[in-house]
Design a protein around this motif. Structure first.
Motif, PDB file in Angstrom:
ATOM      1  N   HIS A  70       0.831  -1.202   0.000  1.00 54.79           N
ATOM      2  CA  HIS A  70       0.000   0.000   0.000  1.00 54.79           C
ATOM      3  C   HIS A  70       0.869   1.257   0.000  1.00 54.79           C
ATOM      4  O   HIS A  70       1.971   1.281   0.558  1.00 54.79           O
ATOM      5  N   SER A  71       0.331   2.316  -0.599  1.00 60.27           N
ATOM      6  CA  SER A  71       1.059   3.579  -0.676  1.00 60.27           C
ATOM      7  C   SER A  71       0.981   4.335   0.648  1.00 60.27           C
ATOM      8  O   SER A  71       0.142   4.037   1.512  1.00 60.27           O
ATOM      9  N   LYS A  72       1.836   5.335   0.776  1.00 67.76           N
ATOM     10  CA  LYS A  72       1.798   6.210   1.953  1.00 67.76           C
ATOM     11  C   LYS A  72       0.457   6.906   2.040  1.00 67.76           C
ATOM     12  O   LYS A  72      -0.110   7.092   3.132  1.00 67.76           O
ATOM     13  N   GLN A  73      -0.110   7.255   0.889  1.00 70.41           N
ATOM     14  CA  GLN A  73      -1.410   7.930   0.846  1.00 70.41           C
ATOM     15  C   GLN A  73      -2.516   7.044   1.417  1.00 70.41           C
ATOM     16  O   GLN A  73      -3.444   7.533   2.068  1.00 70.41           O
ATOM     17  N   PHE A  74      -2.421   5.728   1.186  1.00 65.73           N
ATOM     18  CA  PHE A  74      -3.416   4.788   1.699  1.00 65.73           C
ATOM     19  C   PHE A  74      -3.531   4.911   3.215  1.00 65.73           C
ATOM     20  O   PHE A  74      -4.633   5.004   3.773  1.00 65.73           O
ATOM     21  N   PHE A  75      -2.392   4.928   3.901  1.00 68.85           N
ATOM     22  CA  PHE A  75      -2.406   4.997   5.365  1.00 68.85           C
ATOM     23  C   PHE A  75      -2.767   6.393   5.864  1.00 68.85           C
ATOM     24  O   PHE A  75      -3.414   6.539   6.902  1.00 68.85           O
ATOM     25  N   GLU A  76      -2.368   7.417   5.118  1.00 66.31           N
ATOM     26  CA  GLU A  76      -2.767   8.773   5.499  1.00 66.31           C
ATOM     27  C   GLU A  76      -4.278   8.924   5.456  1.00 66.31           C
ATOM     28  O   GLU A  76      -4.889   9.519   6.371  1.00 66.31           O
ATOM     29  N   GLU A  77      -4.906   8.386   4.417  1.00 72.18           N
ATOM     30  CA  GLU A  77      -6.364   8.459   4.299  1.00 72.18           C
ATOM     31  C   GLU A  77      -7.038   7.618   5.377  1.00 72.18           C
ATOM     32  O   GLU A  77      -8.105   7.981   5.892  1.00 72.18           O
ATOM     33  N   MET A  78      -6.420   6.479   5.744  1.00 75.79           N
ATOM     34  CA  MET A  78      -6.968   5.646   6.811  1.00 75.79           C
ATOM     35  C   MET A  78      -7.024   6.417   8.130  1.00 75.79           C
ATOM     36  O   MET A  78      -8.053   6.428   8.822  1.00 75.79           O
ATOM     37  N   LEU A  82     -10.150   7.746  10.503  1.00 75.94           N
ATOM     38  CA  LEU A  82     -10.230   7.468  11.943  1.00 75.94           C
ATOM     39  C   LEU A  82     -10.393   8.760  12.747  1.00 75.94           C
ATOM     40  O   LEU A  82     -11.154   8.812  13.718  1.00 75.94           O
ATOM     41  N   LYS A  83      -9.712   9.799  12.313  1.00 76.22           N
ATOM     42  CA  LYS A  83      -9.794  11.092  13.004  1.00 76.22           C
ATOM     43  C   LYS A  83     -11.199  11.678  12.901  1.00 76.22           C
ATOM     44  O   LYS A  83     -11.728  12.238  13.881  1.00 76.22           O
ATOM     45  N   ASP A  84     -11.819  11.540  11.725  1.00 79.31           N
ATOM     46  CA  ASP A  84     -13.127  12.142  11.498  1.00 79.31           C
ATOM     47  C   ASP A  84     -14.271  11.293  12.032  1.00 79.31           C
ATOM     48  O   ASP A  84     -15.267  11.820  12.549  1.00 79.31           O
ATOM     49  N   LYS A  85     -14.146   9.939  11.905  1.00 81.63           N
ATOM     50  CA  LYS A  85     -15.294   9.068  12.188  1.00 81.63           C
ATOM     51  C   LYS A  85     -15.043   8.051  13.302  1.00 81.63           C
ATOM     52  O   LYS A  85     -15.943   7.279  13.658  1.00 81.63           O
ATOM     53  N   ASP A  86     -13.832   7.992  13.819  1.00 76.23           N
ATOM     54  CA  ASP A  86     -13.465   7.058  14.884  1.00 76.23           C
ATOM     55  C   ASP A  86     -13.512   5.594  14.456  1.00 76.23           C
ATOM     56  O   ASP A  86     -13.394   4.699  15.304  1.00 76.23           O
ATOM     57  N   ILE A  87     -13.684   5.325  13.157  1.00 78.36           N
ATOM     58  CA  ILE A  87     -13.704   3.930  12.693  1.00 78.36           C
ATOM     59  C   ILE A  87     -13.247   3.887  11.242  1.00 78.36           C
ATOM     60  O   ILE A  87     -13.476   4.831  10.467  1.00 78.36           O
ATOM     61  N   TRP A  88     -12.544   2.817  10.876  1.00 79.74           N
ATOM     62  CA  TRP A  88     -12.103   2.597   9.494  1.00 79.74           C
ATOM     63  C   TRP A  88     -12.261   1.127   9.163  1.00 79.74           C
ATOM     64  O   TRP A  88     -11.947   0.252   9.973  1.00 79.74           O
ATOM     65  N   ARG A  89     -12.760   0.854   7.966  1.00 84.19           N
ATOM     66  CA  ARG A  89     -12.895  -0.532   7.496  1.00 84.19           C
ATOM     67  C   ARG A  89     -12.248  -0.657   6.124  1.00 84.19           C
ATOM     68  O   ARG A  89     -12.386   0.219   5.272  1.00 84.19           O
ATOM     69  N   ILE A 108     -10.812  -0.919  12.333  1.00 89.23           N
ATOM     70  CA  ILE A 108     -10.044  -0.218  13.360  1.00 89.23           C
ATOM     71  C   ILE A 108     -10.962   0.808  14.025  1.00 89.23           C
ATOM     72  O   ILE A 108     -11.607   1.614  13.337  1.00 89.23           O
ATOM     73  N   SER A 109     -11.024   0.774  15.346  1.00 87.82           N
ATOM     74  CA  SER A 109     -11.856   1.713  16.097  1.00 87.82           C
ATOM     75  C   SER A 109     -10.976   2.545  17.024  1.00 87.82           C
ATOM     76  O   SER A 109     -10.041   2.027  17.650  1.00 87.82           O
ATOM     77  N   ALA A 110     -11.294   3.842  17.110  1.00 93.71           N
ATOM     78  CA  ALA A 110     -10.598   4.709  18.060  1.00 93.71           C
ATOM     79  C   ALA A 110     -11.113   4.439  19.468  1.00 93.71           C
ATOM     80  O   ALA A 110     -12.319   4.226  19.669  1.00 93.71           O
ATOM     81  N   LEU A 111     -10.221   4.431  20.450  1.00100.77           N
ATOM     82  CA  LEU A 111     -10.597   4.232  21.852  1.00100.77           C
ATOM     83  C   LEU A 111     -10.498   5.581  22.574  1.00100.77           C
ATOM     84  O   LEU A 111      -9.481   6.265  22.477  1.00100.77           O
TER      85      LEU A 111
END
Length: 360
Positions: A70-78, A82-89, A108-111
């Motif tokens: 995966h690109s660096k952009q992939f993880f930045e967007e992930m 997470l910052k905006d919605k507290d969850i990523w799938r 992934i869920s933010a705690l």
């Protein structure tokens, strides 16, 4: 009758939560990190699939299993999600300690604490490597076998290279087995220690087991199994082996097999068994096509010989491909150039009028 509810009762015993954790650990790959991504907890499935111990993982980041896919952009967007919605799938491709790639469907869920402060992340993953591997193998097998002009040895070598890559094993063989004689038909192996045409006694190869049960066979660590007494292990020291029988026109022909001197960290899964069977089906079809083409060439040589002897033109039409063949005498009769390619459409024009077309 009580109304159904999603509320968890307040009076559940600690055993309930232990049971819940047990069920989760058996089903999902679990990791918990601090806000900076340093791993604080991993369960047994995480250690099993990654190949790392807890001591190697705790305090480190997931960069340890980063595959580079995966690109660096992939993880930045992930992390933005997470910052905006507290969850990523999504799906992530990771790399085991052994170098093998694996795919995980990830949530992934933010705690957060009672004040809403970020305290870390919890990641739940499911291994979906088999699905990815199967789809990728089918796509690449289609690319290899769809080229009708490529010779059988080129296709076989490409298929063996694909199998060695997917199963992470260095030796790939397509065998032709007649009675008790095992003959290497095609092979890919380090330093070309094995060559096409090499023969062995079938009983001294693991393929004796495959031929005997006429089904796929897999061993991930022969030295720790009952198979360690097999001559193939004693003589060649092969620790890992996966194979399937080859059928050509419903006739048992031999095997396609992959092996290596090192044990695998994990047993072959059901997806890998299905894959070796898929490989066997595709190479079996290619060998059947080779036999059919050889028989057509034999019949064509016979047709040419009869045509030349009798000075009578002859032709042959493949109803499946619509390929039209003219014998040299037919070409001579119709006075065409050597580079002329006969087809059904242009060939009919060499015959008289409507009567020929009606007969066609």
């Amino acid at each position: 009758m009580p109304e159904p509810t999603t509320r968890v009762p307040d009076n559940l015993s600690p055993d309930y939560w232990l049971l819940q954790k047990y069920a989760l650990d058996k089903h999902a790959i679990v990791a918990i990190t601090d806000p900076d991504g340093r791993i604080q907890y991993v369960n047994d499935l995480f250690c099993e699939i990654s190949g790392y111990t807890r001591d190697e993982l705790i305090g480190r980041t997931h960069h340890m299993v980063n595959s580079g896919h995966h690109s660096k952009q992939f993880f930045e967007e992930m992390f933005e999600t997470l910052k905006d919605k507290d969850i990523w799938r999504g799906e992530i491709c990771n790399r085991r300690k052994t170098g093998e790639l694996y795919w995980v469907e990830t949530t992934i869920s933010a705690l957060r604490n009672d004040r809403g402060d970020l305290t870390g992340y919890a990641a739940l993953r499911t291994d979906v490597t088999d699905q990815h591997r199967t789809l990728d193998a089918m796509r690449r097998l289609h690319e290899i076998t769809s080229d009708r002009t490529a010779p059988i040895d080129e296709k076989a070598n490409h298929i063996l290279a694909l199998g060695c890559e997917i199963f992470n094993l260095p030796i790939g063989i397509i065998s032709d087995i007649q009675g008790d004689t095992y003959k290497v038909r095609f092979t890919l192996n380090p330093e070309n220690a094995l060559k096409p045409g090499d023969t062995f006694e079938l009983g001294n190869t693991f393929c004796s087991e495959t031929m005997g049960c006429r089904n796929a066979v897999a061993h991930h660590h022969v030295g720790e199994s009952q198979t360690r007494h097999h001559p193939a292990y004693i003589n060649f020291g092969l620790e890992s082996y996966i194979a399937a029988p080859l059928y050509v026109k419903n006739r048992l022909y031999g095997t396609i097999n992959f092996s290596g001197p090192e044990p695998r960290a994990r047993a072959f899964g059901s997806g890998e068994i299905e894959l070796i069977q898929l490989f066997a089906k595709w190479i079996g079809d290619e060998l059947a096509r080779e036999e059919t083409d050889a028989e057509l060439n034999r019949q064509r040589r016979l047709l040419n010989a009869v045509s030349a002897q009798a000075k009578i033109g002859g032709w042959e039409l493949d109803l499946r491909t619509q390929h039209l063949y003219w014998t040299p005498i037919t070409r001579l009769i119709h006075e065409v150039d050597e580079d002329f390619t006969p087809t059904v459409e242009n060939g009919i024009n060499f015959y008289d009028g409507d009567e020929a077309r009606d007969q066609s």
